[in-house]
Design a protein around this motif. Structure first.
Motif, PDB file in Angstrom:
ATOM      1  N   THR A   1       0.851  -1.186   0.000  1.00 37.46           N
ATOM      2  CA  THR A   1       0.000   0.000   0.000  1.00 37.46           C
ATOM      3  C   THR A   1       0.888   1.237   0.000  1.00 37.46           C
ATOM      4  OG1 THR A   1      -0.153  -0.140   2.411  1.00 37.46           O
ATOM      5  CG2 THR A   1      -1.926  -1.141   1.156  1.00 37.46           C
TER       6      THR A   1
ATOM      7  N   HIS B   1       3.406   2.527   2.586  1.00 38.90           N
ATOM      8  CA  HIS B   1       2.808   2.402   3.910  1.00 38.90           C
ATOM      9  C   HIS B   1       3.091   1.023   4.501  1.00 38.90           C
ATOM     10  CE1 HIS B   1       0.236   3.190   7.244  1.00 38.90           C
ATOM     11  NE2 HIS B   1      -0.539   2.152   6.959  1.00 38.90           N
ATOM     12  N   HIS B   2       2.740  -0.021   3.754  1.00 40.18           N
ATOM     13  CA  HIS B   2       2.987  -1.369   4.258  1.00 40.18           C
ATOM     14  C   HIS B   2       3.151  -2.321   3.082  1.00 40.18           C
ATOM     15  CE1 HIS B   2       1.742  -4.882   7.134  1.00 40.18           C
ATOM     16  NE2 HIS B   2       3.037  -4.826   6.931  1.00 40.18           N
TER      17      HIS B   2
ATOM     18  N   ARG C   1     -11.734   1.501 -14.962  1.00 41.06           N
ATOM     19  CA  ARG C   1     -13.089   1.885 -15.334  1.00 41.06           C
ATOM     20  C   ARG C   1     -13.000   2.970 -16.381  1.00 41.06           C
ATOM     21  NH1 ARG C   1     -17.537   0.352 -11.665  1.00 41.06           N
ATOM     22  NH2 ARG C   1     -16.632  -1.479 -12.621  1.00 41.06           N
TER      23      ARG C   1
ATOM     24  N   LEU D   1      -9.344   3.281 -10.947  1.00 41.03           N
ATOM     25  CA  LEU D   1     -10.194   3.670  -9.823  1.00 41.03           C
ATOM     26  C   LEU D   1      -9.385   3.371  -8.569  1.00 41.03           C
ATOM     27  CD1 LEU D   1     -13.922   2.883 -10.016  1.00 41.03           C
ATOM     28  CD2 LEU D   1     -12.802   3.006  -7.832  1.00 41.03           C
ATOM     29  N   ARG D   2      -8.928   4.426  -7.884  1.00 43.85           N
ATOM     30  CA  ARG D   2      -7.936   4.250  -6.841  1.00 43.85           C
ATOM     31  C   ARG D   2      -8.499   4.264  -5.419  1.00 43.85           C
ATOM     32  NH1 ARG D   2      -2.790   5.309  -7.786  1.00 43.85           N
ATOM     33  NH2 ARG D   2      -2.742   6.556  -5.904  1.00 43.85           N
ATOM     34  N   GLY D   3      -9.746   4.653  -5.250  1.00 48.55           N
ATOM     35  CA  GLY D   3     -10.321   4.695  -3.909  1.00 48.55           C
ATOM     36  C   GLY D   3     -10.070   6.015  -3.222  1.00 48.55           C
ATOM     37  N   ALA D   4     -10.747   6.206  -2.062  1.00 46.62           N
ATOM     38  CA  ALA D   4     -10.688   7.494  -1.362  1.00 46.62           C
ATOM     39  C   ALA D   4      -9.280   7.808  -0.875  1.00 46.62           C
ATOM     40  CB  ALA D   4     -11.668   7.498  -0.191  1.00 46.62           C
ATOM     41  N   THR D   5      -8.512   6.781  -0.497  1.00 46.99           N
ATOM     42  CA  THR D   5      -7.159   7.034   0.000  1.00 46.99           C
ATOM     43  C   THR D   5      -6.115   6.298  -0.844  1.00 46.99           C
ATOM     44  OG1 THR D   5      -7.184   5.176   1.575  1.00 46.99           O
ATOM     45  CG2 THR D   5      -8.048   7.283   2.359  1.00 46.99           C
ATOM     46  N   GLY D   6      -6.490   5.917  -2.074  1.00 46.67           N
ATOM     47  CA  GLY D   6      -5.542   5.260  -2.972  1.00 46.67           C
ATOM     48  C   GLY D   6      -5.324   3.791  -2.660  1.00 46.67           C
ATOM     49  N   LEU D   7      -6.137   3.213  -1.782  1.00 44.72           N
ATOM     50  CA  LEU D   7      -5.920   1.840  -1.338  1.00 44.72           C
ATOM     51  C   LEU D   7      -6.965   0.865  -1.867  1.00 44.72           C
ATOM     52  CD1 LEU D   7      -4.850   2.475   2.389  1.00 44.72           C
ATOM     53  CD2 LEU D   7      -3.420   2.272   0.365  1.00 44.72           C
ATOM     54  N   ALA D   8      -7.661   1.213  -2.937  1.00 48.27           N
ATOM     55  CA  ALA D   8      -8.611   0.265  -3.527  1.00 48.27           C
ATOM     56  C   ALA D   8      -7.851  -0.909  -4.136  1.00 48.27           C
ATOM     57  CB  ALA D   8      -9.444   0.963  -4.598  1.00 48.27           C
ATOM     58  N   GLY D   9      -8.537  -2.045  -4.275  1.00 48.51           N
ATOM     59  CA  GLY D   9      -7.945  -3.192  -4.960  1.00 48.51           C
ATOM     60  C   GLY D   9      -7.105  -4.107  -4.089  1.00 48.51           C
ATOM     61  N   GLU D  10      -7.233  -4.009  -2.764  1.00 50.09           N
ATOM     62  CA  GLU D  10      -6.473  -4.920  -1.892  1.00 50.09           C
ATOM     63  C   GLU D  10      -7.195  -6.275  -1.806  1.00 50.09           C
ATOM     64  OE1 GLU D  10      -3.506  -4.867  -0.346  1.00 50.09           O
ATOM     65  OE2 GLU D  10      -3.068  -3.018  -1.440  1.00 50.09           O
ATOM     66  N   LEU D  11      -7.319  -6.904  -2.974  1.00 50.42           N
ATOM     67  CA  LEU D  11      -8.068  -8.160  -3.076  1.00 50.42           C
ATOM     68  C   LEU D  11      -7.486  -9.264  -2.202  1.00 50.42           C
ATOM     69  CD1 LEU D  11     -10.466  -9.292  -4.862  1.00 50.42           C
ATOM     70  CD2 LEU D  11      -8.680 -10.393  -6.217  1.00 50.42           C
TER      71      LEU D  11
ATOM     72  N   ARG E   1     -19.077   8.277  -5.517  1.00 54.34           N
ATOM     73  CA  ARG E   1     -17.697   8.717  -5.720  1.00 54.34           C
ATOM     74  C   ARG E   1     -17.726  10.067  -6.380  1.00 54.34           C
ATOM     75  NH1 ARG E   1     -13.360   4.629  -5.481  1.00 54.34           N
ATOM     76  NH2 ARG E   1     -14.264   4.898  -3.438  1.00 54.34           N
TER      77      ARG E   1
ATOM     78  N   ASN F   1     -11.534  -3.359   1.338  1.00 51.20           N
ATOM     79  CA  ASN F   1     -10.323  -3.797   0.644  1.00 51.20           C
ATOM     80  C   ASN F   1     -10.445  -3.622  -0.867  1.00 51.20           C
ATOM     81  OD1 ASN F   1      -8.184  -4.664   2.412  1.00 51.20           O
ATOM     82  ND2 ASN F   1      -9.529  -6.297   3.113  1.00 51.20           N
ATOM     83  N   VAL F   2     -11.627  -3.876  -1.405  1.00 51.36           N
ATOM     84  CA  VAL F   2     -11.821  -3.751  -2.848  1.00 51.36           C
ATOM     85  C   VAL F   2     -11.942  -2.284  -3.261  1.00 51.36           C
ATOM     86  CG1 VAL F   2     -13.422  -4.218  -4.759  1.00 51.36           C
ATOM     87  CG2 VAL F   2     -12.865  -6.026  -3.120  1.00 51.36           C
TER      88      VAL F   2
ATOM     89  N   ASP G   1     -12.131   0.847  -1.072  1.00 51.36           N
ATOM     90  CA  ASP G   1     -11.532   1.946  -0.312  1.00 51.36           C
ATOM     91  C   ASP G   1     -12.420   3.186  -0.247  1.00 51.36           C
ATOM     92  OD1 ASP G   1      -9.657   3.472   1.097  1.00 51.36           O
ATOM     93  OD2 ASP G   1      -8.634   4.110  -0.730  1.00 51.36           O
TER      94      ASP G   1
END
Lengths: 359, 359
Positions: A144, A151-152, A210, A215-225, B210, B287-288, B290
Motif C-alpha cells: 500500500t 505504507h505497508h 473503469r 479507480l484508486r479509492g478514497a485514500t488510494g488503497l482500492a484493490g487490496e483483493l 464517488r 479492501n476492494v 476503499d
C-alpha cells in the motif's frame, strides 16, 4: 490555453495518428494556423515527427502527416518484487528500448540496500538507451502506497518507507504494483476499457480499470483483493489478520505449472483449492464492484488452464441467480512485466496529457 | 449549445444561488446579454424565479437575483419495499410537497397488483400537489435492475419483470433501492461526496458514491453487498447461494430497537453477531473499494448504537495493519425515506442537467 491545446493535438496524434495538420484542425476544432504552430512546438520538443502522406486520388502537392516520435522522450519503469528487481526504458511510442531484470531475495532486506541495487539496474538500462531523455520515473512496489510513502509492503517486511528519489538522486514516484499492472495490461495488452486486473504474486493485489482510468479509492488503497475475507477464522495472513485470500491463493500456496503439467494429483488439488478461494473472493469483489471482465495476471497466467475452471465454477454458482451472467474471465496478455510496463505507461500518459511540462 | 448553456446557468443557480445576472455571467464566462436571454427562458419554464437583491453599499438601482423555483416543476419518487409502498412529490428546490406510505405485504405478491396499488398511492400524492408539473418518475425496488427490467428481487419473489410504465400509463424508470438511497443521502442528508451507503432492509444493498456521482458498475449491478461471502458453507440465502451477508445481518436476523433498549441479553447477542458479519463483509468491500466513509442506513439507523461497535471492531482488527485508519462509520441522516427521496432526486438532477428537455 496553449498548454491545453498542445495536449489536445498530441492526444489526437497518439490516439489516431499519423494525421495531417488539416485533419488535426478538423478533429480539434482549432484553426489550421494554430495547429501548425502547435505542431511546430511538438516537433521542436521531439514528441512528434513528420512523414510524407501518400494518399491516392488527392489533389495538390503531397502533404505530410504527424505521428508520435519515439526518438527523444521516454519513461523509466522500475519494479521491486519479492524475488526480483526490474527496470525498463519505454519510448513515447510504447516501444521497450531496454529492459533488465535480476533475481534478488528482497524479503526483509533493508529498503536502502534494495533501492541501491535498483538504482544500479536503472543505470544499466539507461546506458542502453543513451539518446533518450527520461521524462519521469515510476516505481512499482507490492504494498500500500500513499503520499510518497510505502505504507505497508508485508511481503517485503517494509513499513512506512519514504521514497521520493533513488540514491543517485533521480526523482521517483512510488505506486502499488497491481494498479500499475492493470495500467500495463490496459496500455500494452488487449483488455477492454473496463476490467478488474488480479495480480497473482506472493501477495495478491487488484487494479480496477473503469472507462480507461484507474479507480484508486478514497485514500488510494482500492484493490487490496488479497485481504478480502475467505474464511473468518482461517490461517494467519502476513497482514496480521486471518483467512485472507492471500493465504489460500498467493504464489506460495500454488503448485508450479511444471508440476501441474506433469499431472500430479496433489498439484491439481492445490490448484483447485486456490481457485475456489479465488472464486469466493472474486464473488465478493464482483458483488461490490460489478466489473465487466476479470483479468488474471502475474503467476496466474501460466496456471490459467487449471485455475480458471474452479474460479469460474464458484462465480457461476454464487452469482448466477442475481445477474444475467458472471463477468468474463481471461488471462492477462502482458505476463510478468505488466507492472513495470505500467510504471512506464504512467509517465507516458502524463507526457501526452501535458506535453508543455516537457520544455 | 443553447441547451448546454441553459444547463450551465441553471447549475450555477442550483449550486450557489440566488445570484444576479452579472454574477451568473462572471461564473459561466457567458456575456450578460446571453445570460439574460437564458434566464428569460428559465423564468418562462418556471424553473427559476426572481427576487429583489438587497445589498448594502451597492451603487445604482437595486438589481434582482435569480433563484431556483419550487413553484412549477417537481419529481415523483416511488418505492416498492417488502413491507410497504411509498410515494412522494418533491419540487425543484428539494422541498417534499406530498408524501404517503402504506404498509403492504409485497412478499410473493403478483407484480401487477403491487404496481396497481402503487399507482393509486401515486394518484393520491399527485392530488395533494395539483399545481406542480411532474418532470419524471423513478421507482426504487429492492433488487437488481437493468434496461427497464427488474432482473431479480429475491425478497419480493420477482424475476425478470419489465416495468416501463404504471398501469395508468405514467412512464417510470426503475432503479435499485440502495443506489437511490445513496443518492437520497447525498442530496438530502449530510454525507460527504465519497461514501459507501449500506441499505439495511430485509435484503442488504449498497450504493457507491464517488465524487458526487453513483458508481454503478459495468452492468449496473455494483453494490450487491448482501451477497458478499461471509462464510462459504453458511446458511442458505434467498439468492440461491449460502453464507451471504444477508442471512446474518438482514432485517430478519436483527432484534428490534425496543428489545435492545429493554436490555435483553439475547437481543444484544443477536446484534453483536450481525455486526460482526457486517464488519467482515465491509472488510472485503473496503479492501476492494476503499471508501472514505461508510454510511449505515435503513433499519441500521435505529440499531446504530448497538451495531456500530462490533462493526468498527472487526474493521479495525482486520484492516489496521494495511491502512492508516479504517473508514469513518456513521449512521444515515435520511432514515427510511432515503430511497424514495433519492428516486425523486434522480429526476431533479436530470432536470438541472438538461433544462431544455422540459419545454
Amino acid at each position: 490555453m496553449r498548454a491545453r491545446n498542445l495536449g489536445l493535438v498530441l492526444g489526437e496524434v497518439a490516439g489516431g495518428g499519423p494525421l495531417t495538420r488539416a485533419a488535426l484542425a478538423e478533429l480539434t476544432g482549432l484553426t489550421k494556423t494554430t495547429v501548425s504552430s502547435l505542431v511546430a512546438d511538438l516537433l521542436a520538443a521531439g514528441l512528434v515527427a513528420e512523414s510524407p502522406a501518400v494518399r491516392a486520388g488527392e489533389r495538390g502537392r503531397p502533404g505530410t502527416e504527424v505521428r508520435l516520435s519515439g526518438g527523444r522522450v521516454a519513461a523509466l519503469g522500475l519494479e521491486v518484487n519479492v524475488g526480483s528487481l526490474t527496470a525498463c526504458v519505454v519510448d513515447l511510442t510504447r516501444v521497450v528500448r531496454a529492459r533488465r531484470t535480476v533475481r534478488a531475495d528482497n524479503r526483509s532486506r533493508e529498503p536502502g540496500r534494495v533501492l541501491a541495487a535498483l538504482d544500479r539496474l536503472a543505470g544499466e538500462v539507461l546506458a542502453e538507451a543513451p539518446s533518450l531523455r527520461i521524462a519521469g520515473t515510476v516505481l512499482a512496489v507490492p504494498g500500500t502506497v500513499g503520499d510518497g510513502l510505502i505504507h505497508h509492503a508485508p511481503h517485503l517486511g517494509w513499513r512506512d518507507v519514504a521514497v521520493s528519489a533513488l540514491p543517485s538522486g533521480r526523482p521517483v514516484a512510488v505506486e502499488n504494483e497491481a494498479n500499475l499492472a492493470a495500467l500495463g495490461e490496459l496500455e500494452f495488452g488487449d483488455a477492454p476499457r473496463d476490467f478488474l486486473y488480479v495480480s497473482g504474486e506472493i501477495g495478491i493485489g487488484a487494479g480496477i480499470v473503469r472507462d480507461g482510468g484507474l479507480l484508486r479509492g478514497a485514500t488510494g488503497l482500492a484493490g487490496e483483493l488479497g485481504h478480502v475475507v475467505v474464511a473468518e477464522g482461517g490461517p494467519a495472513c502476513r497482514c496480521g489478520s486471518r483467512g485472507c485470500l492471500e493465504v489460500y491463493a498467493g504464489q506460495d500456496a500454488l503448485p508450479s505449472p511444471e508440476a501441474l503439467a506433469a499431472g500430479g494429483p496433489e498439484a491439481a488439488a492445490a490448484c483447485e483449492r486456490a481457485g475456489r478461494a479465488l472464486g469466493l473472493a472474486l464473488t465478493s469483489a464482483v458483488n461490490v464492484l460489478d466489473p465487466g471482465t476479470i483479468v488474471l495476471g502475474g503467476c496466474y497466467v501460466p496456471l490459467f488452464p487449471w485455475l480458471a475452471p474452479p474460479v469460474a465454477a464458484v462465480l457461476a454458482d454464487r452469482l448466477g441467480a442475481l445477474r444475467p451472467a458472471p463477468p468474463a474471465l481471461v488471462p492477462a496478455a502482458t505476463g510478468p512485466d505488466a507492472a513495470v510496463l505500467g510504471a512506464a505507461a504512467r509517465v507516458l500518459r502524463r507526457v501526452l496529457a501535458d506535453p508543455a511540462a516537457q520544455w
